[in-house]
Design an enzyme around this catalytic site. Structure first.
Site, PDB file in Angstrom:
ATOM      1  N   GLY A  64     -64.407 -31.325 -13.996  1.00 34.38           N
ATOM      2  CA  GLY A  64     -64.048 -31.584 -12.458  1.00 34.38           C
ATOM      3  C   GLY A  64     -63.583 -30.392 -11.892  1.00 34.38           C
ATOM      4  N   SER A  65     -62.596 -30.387 -11.015  1.00 33.11           N
ATOM      5  CA  SER A  65     -62.233 -29.883  -9.760  1.00 33.11           C
ATOM      6  C   SER A  65     -61.735 -28.361 -10.061  1.00 33.11           C
ATOM      7  CB  SER A  65     -61.425 -30.393  -8.914  1.00 33.11           C
ATOM      8  OG  SER A  65     -60.539 -29.247  -7.894  1.00 33.11           O
TER       9      SER A  65
END
Length: 144
Positions: A64-65
């Site tokens: 993810g981010s």
């Protein structure tokens, strides 16, 4: 037989001891973990509803981010972070998060942690010297 040591690669220095919590699923700290409580809120995650607070969190790698690094820092500030982390192979998001949050992190152990660790075991993670030590076996089942 206990304690048992396994060498690994230091990602984030420091030492911590705690109860093992294992996931075979990667973790995205942004959106998957409540930064106020440390509870996994991603519904389909194997740790959904469980708290990572104070645990030795074992998971393969992050996902993810890049904001996930700052969520880890927020977890630490809120006293909801894991005591330590063990990864199969750490990627940059989790590495940065552990370093800025001062969470000991070791990866690339000489033996697959899923083969010898189980939920409830007590482990020492020595990120400064690059090893983990199984101190006490818990009552849980190995996650194979």
């Amino acid at each position: 037989m206990i304690p048992i040591k396994f060498k690994g690669r230091t990602i984030s220095r420091g030492c911590a001891e705690g109860e093992v919590l294992i996931s075979r699923d990667p973790i995205s700290f942004l959106g998957s973990v409540d930064p106020r409580t440390g509870i996994v809120v991603e519904e389909k995650h194997s740790l959904a509803g469980k708290s990572i607070k104070g645990k030795v969190l074992v998971f393969p790698h992050g996902k993810g981010s890049t904001v996930g690094s700052y969520v880890m820092y927020q977890l630490k500030k809120n006293e909801a972070a894991p005591a330590a982390i063990i990864n199969l192979e750490t990627e940059p998001i989790v590495a940065v998060g552990a370093i800025i949050s001062e969470i000991p992190l070791v990866d690339m152990l000489e033996k697959d942690p899923y083969e010898f660790l189980k939920d409830g075991d007590t482990v020492l993670v020595n990120g400064s010297e690059g090893y983990i030590e199984l101190l006490k076996q818990g009552e849980g089942q190995a996650k194979k």
